[in-house]
Enzyme design. Structure first.
Site, PDB file in Angstrom:
ATOM      1  N   LYS A 172       0.636  -1.306  -0.079  1.00  0.00           N
ATOM      2  CA  LYS A 172      -0.001  -0.024   0.041  1.00  0.00           C
ATOM      3  C   LYS A 172       0.921   1.221  -0.134  1.00  0.00           C
ATOM      4  O   LYS A 172       1.883   1.321   0.944  1.00  0.00           O
ATOM      5  CB  LYS A 172      -1.013   0.097   1.109  1.00  0.00           C
ATOM      6  N   HIS A 175     -12.463  11.171  10.737  1.00  0.00           N
ATOM      7  CA  HIS A 175     -12.954  10.486   9.787  1.00  0.00           C
ATOM      8  C   HIS A 175     -13.069   9.045  10.030  1.00  0.00           C
ATOM      9  O   HIS A 175     -13.961   8.040   9.425  1.00  0.00           O
ATOM     10  CB  HIS A 175     -12.003  10.300   8.514  1.00  0.00           C
ATOM     11  N   ASN A 205     -14.055  14.585  21.902  1.00  0.00           N
ATOM     12  CA  ASN A 205     -13.222  14.829  20.824  1.00  0.00           C
ATOM     13  C   ASN A 205     -12.597  16.267  21.083  1.00  0.00           C
ATOM     14  O   ASN A 205     -13.465  17.258  21.701  1.00  0.00           O
ATOM     15  CB  ASN A 205     -13.670  14.811  19.381  1.00  0.00           C
ATOM     16  N   THR A 246      -2.407   5.638  17.029  1.00  0.00           N
ATOM     17  CA  THR A 246      -1.071   5.690  17.470  1.00  0.00           C
ATOM     18  C   THR A 246      -0.447   4.890  16.448  1.00  0.00           C
ATOM     19  O   THR A 246      -0.193   3.560  16.579  1.00  0.00           O
ATOM     20  CB  THR A 246      -0.394   5.598  18.816  1.00  0.00           C
ATOM     21  N   ASP A 247       0.139   5.347  15.037  1.00  0.00           N
ATOM     22  CA  ASP A 247       0.809   4.554  14.359  1.00  0.00           C
ATOM     23  C   ASP A 247       2.150   5.175  13.532  1.00  0.00           C
ATOM     24  O   ASP A 247       2.659   4.960  12.541  1.00  0.00           O
ATOM     25  CB  ASP A 247      -0.130   4.389  12.976  1.00  0.00           C
ATOM     26  N   GLY A 277      -3.429  -1.478  17.841  1.00  0.00           N
ATOM     27  CA  GLY A 277      -3.617  -1.650  16.549  1.00  0.00           C
ATOM     28  C   GLY A 277      -2.788  -0.708  15.820  1.00  0.00           C
ATOM     29  O   GLY A 277      -3.148   0.529  15.559  1.00  0.00           O
TER      30      GLY A 277
HETATM   31  P1  NAD Z   1      -8.970  13.140  10.879  1.00  0.00           P
HETATM   32  O1  NAD Z   1      -7.923  13.849  10.563  1.00  0.00           O
HETATM   33  O2  NAD Z   1     -10.235  12.674  10.422  1.00  0.00           O
HETATM   34  O3  NAD Z   1      -9.179  13.082  12.718  1.00  0.00           O
HETATM   35  C1  NAD Z   1      -8.369  13.499  13.665  1.00  0.00           C
HETATM   36  C2  NAD Z   1      -8.958  13.084  14.956  1.00  0.00           C
HETATM   37  O4  NAD Z   1      -7.678  13.340  16.049  1.00  0.00           O
HETATM   38  C3  NAD Z   1      -9.772  13.784  15.217  1.00  0.00           C
HETATM   39  O5  NAD Z   1     -10.818  13.095  16.007  1.00  0.00           O
HETATM   40  C4  NAD Z   1      -9.350  15.132  16.086  1.00  0.00           C
HETATM   41  O6  NAD Z   1      -9.981  15.936  16.923  1.00  0.00           O
HETATM   42  C5  NAD Z   1      -8.141  14.482  16.854  1.00  0.00           C
HETATM   43  N1  NAD Z   1      -7.099  15.272  17.283  1.00  0.00           N
HETATM   44  C6  NAD Z   1      -6.444  15.953  16.539  1.00  0.00           C
HETATM   45  N2  NAD Z   1      -5.342  16.599  17.148  1.00  0.00           N
HETATM   46  C7  NAD Z   1      -5.414  15.949  18.512  1.00  0.00           C
HETATM   47  C8  NAD Z   1      -4.742  16.334  19.896  1.00  0.00           C
HETATM   48  N3  NAD Z   1      -3.749  16.904  19.861  1.00  0.00           N
HETATM   49  N4  NAD Z   1      -5.397  15.703  20.654  1.00  0.00           N
HETATM   50  C9  NAD Z   1      -6.407  14.994  20.641  1.00  0.00           C
HETATM   51  N5  NAD Z   1      -7.106  14.743  19.738  1.00  0.00           N
HETATM   52  C10 NAD Z   1      -6.551  15.322  18.525  1.00  0.00           C
HETATM   53  O7  NAD Z   1      -8.160  11.457  11.107  1.00  0.00           O
HETATM   54  P2  NAD Z   1      -8.514  10.106  11.109  1.00  0.00           P
HETATM   55  O8  NAD Z   1      -8.511   9.531   9.671  1.00  0.00           O
HETATM   56  O9  NAD Z   1      -9.847   9.802  11.856  1.00  0.00           O
HETATM   57  O10 NAD Z   1      -7.377   9.399  11.985  1.00  0.00           O
HETATM   58  C11 NAD Z   1      -7.320   9.377  13.057  1.00  0.00           C
HETATM   59  C12 NAD Z   1      -6.016   8.888  13.630  1.00  0.00           C
HETATM   60  O11 NAD Z   1      -5.800   7.540  13.291  1.00  0.00           O
HETATM   61  C13 NAD Z   1      -4.964   9.412  12.834  1.00  0.00           C
HETATM   62  O12 NAD Z   1      -3.791   9.742  13.661  1.00  0.00           O
HETATM   63  C14 NAD Z   1      -4.238   8.420  11.846  1.00  0.00           C
HETATM   64  O13 NAD Z   1      -2.814   8.401  11.691  1.00  0.00           O
HETATM   65  C15 NAD Z   1      -4.684   7.000  12.656  1.00  0.00           C
HETATM   66  N6  NAD Z   1      -4.942   5.951  11.799  1.00  0.00           N
HETATM   67  C16 NAD Z   1      -4.509   4.721  12.315  1.00  0.00           C
HETATM   68  C17 NAD Z   1      -4.484   3.556  11.482  1.00  0.00           C
HETATM   69  C18 NAD Z   1      -4.381   2.173  12.228  1.00  0.00           C
HETATM   70  O14 NAD Z   1      -4.312   1.238  11.383  1.00  0.00           O
HETATM   71  N7  NAD Z   1      -3.903   2.112  13.375  1.00  0.00           N
HETATM   72  C19 NAD Z   1      -5.414   3.686  10.280  1.00  0.00           C
HETATM   73  C20 NAD Z   1      -5.888   4.707   9.880  1.00  0.00           C
HETATM   74  C21 NAD Z   1      -5.556   5.880  10.437  1.00  0.00           C
END
Ligand code: NAD
Length: 323
Positions: free
Chosen positions: A67, A137, A159, A221-222, A292
């Site tokens: 990916k 998202h 949030n 956290t990734d 995860g």
């Molecule tokens: P997004 O940009 O749509 O949303 C970000 C989220 O984080 C929102 O809820 C926002 O309010 C919050 N946020 C931002 N800064 C913050 C802070 N300093 N303190 C607390 N909350 C904060 O992103 P998303 O697509 O919903 O993804 C969320 C997270 O999940 C990202 O960090 C992304 O990298 C991670 N992610 C992980 C995986 C995995 O497999 N583990 C897969 C996809 C995304």
């Protein structure tokens, strides 16, 4: 090469088939039949973007590929999601490209499937309240997948950006669940299962807030430096992950490992629980954590399902790359 668009992915991948694909690949990883290659993740110094590759090979399913993609924080204001990715599958016998698959919807689905696999195998059976730390998202995908695993009655959520909460509320209500926005400490006090899915770089849940018996799926956290929970929670929890190598380096456990709160051998691949090589949750009062981190094989597994389903329904375009 088969081309599978985002629209086709949305037609053929649902919470049921992505759960089966992700549970299966976690099991194959634990039994040594599938492995992820080292992740490449670079700050490209442009558009504040992080770009990279996640790849791997599942010998049993003969799934080989990668990916490619990352995170563009400025996308949302242009009507695009911040995560952008594309999955490429190759023929394991010849090395020729087999499929190019839109990766945006699949990333959300496979990430939601991972936490739902953890809920299935680690959460208390009588879990009723689902807590959210994060409402971006990914959160609505997480919610839709989680409700398939337990009979949740209520969603409680916090949030940082309050204006994002109504999106999560709308999906909770569509699913027939009560919804309440509240402070983080109260989310912890009420929840049986908590999903953290933020971009935070600091602890948002403290150890003293977590009730006995809670299952926490840490999904945000990734990357090195990101953080969502108090590392001290690891000291009192049973810790599971998709992949130990990622958990200790880029996952939520990185902080507990760095501070010497736990060691690598305190973390169990969830595939061991799926394969019945580990009992998983032992008591109703135990706190469980699923770290995860997101592995390439999850993407490849759901992309493979999308290819098979799209071919069957004759939805996919075929392009001859090699003539
Ligand atoms: P997004 O940009 O749509 O949303 C970000 C989220 O984080 C929102 O809820 C926002 O309010 C919050 N946020 C931002 N800064 C913050 C802070 N300093 N303190 C607390 N909350 C904060 O992103 P998303 O697509 O919903 O993804 C969320 C997270 O999940 C990202 O960090 C992304 O990298 C991670 N992610 C992980 C995986 C995995 O497999 N583990 C897969 C996809 C995304």
């Amino acid at each position: 090469m088969i081309v599978i668009t985002e629209a086709i992915c949305q037609k053929v991948i649902d919470n049921k088939n992505s759960f089966v694909a992700v549970e299966g690949v976690f099991a194959s990883m634990a039994s040594g039949d599938a492995y992820n290659f080292p992740v490449i993740r670079e700050d490209i110094g442009y558009a504040d973007a992080i770009y990279g590759f996640k790849s791997g090979f599942d010998k049993t399913a003969k799934t080989l590929g990668l990916k490619s993609g990352g995170y563009w924080p400025g996308n949302m204001k242009n009507g695009l999601t911040n995560h952008q990715s594309t999955i490429f599958l190759f023929n394991a016998d010849t090395g020729q490209i087999k499929a190019m698959v839109g990766g945006n919807y699949l990333t959300a689905m496979r990430t939601a499937a991972a936490s739902s696999v953890s809920i299935e195998h680690l959460a208390r059976k009588n879990s009723k309240v689902l807590g959210f730390i994060g409402a971006g998202h990914q959160s609505t995908f997480q919610l839709r997948a989680a409700v398939e695993r337990r009979n949740f009655e209520k969603v409680v959520a916090w949030n940082l950006h309050k204006e994002m909460l109504p999106n999560l509320q709308a999906v909770a209500e569509e699913l027939g669940l009560a919804f309440e926005a509240m402070e983080r400490e109260e989310v912890a006090a009420q929840s049986d299962v908590i999903i953290t899915i933020t971009s935070a770089h600091e602890a948002l849940l403290m150890k003293s807030w977590i009730k006995p018996g809670t299952h926490i799926a840490c999904m945000g956290t990734d990357t090195k430096g990101k953080q969502e929970i108090d590392p001290e929670i690891f000291a009192v929890a049973s810790v599971f992950t998709d992949e130990v190598a990622q958990s200790i380096s880029i996952g939520e456990a990185q902080h507990a490992i760095k501070s010497g709160i736990i060691f690598k051998n305190n973390i169990t691949p969830i595939g061991n629980v799926i394969n019945a090589d580990h009992i998983g949750r032992k008591t109703d009062s135990e706190i469980t954590i699923f770290d995860g981190t997101g592995v390439g094989l999850q993407d490849l597994a759901v992309a493979e399902v999308a290819v098979v389903a799209a071919k069957k329904l004759q939805l996919a375009k075929n392009i001859d790359v090699y003539s």
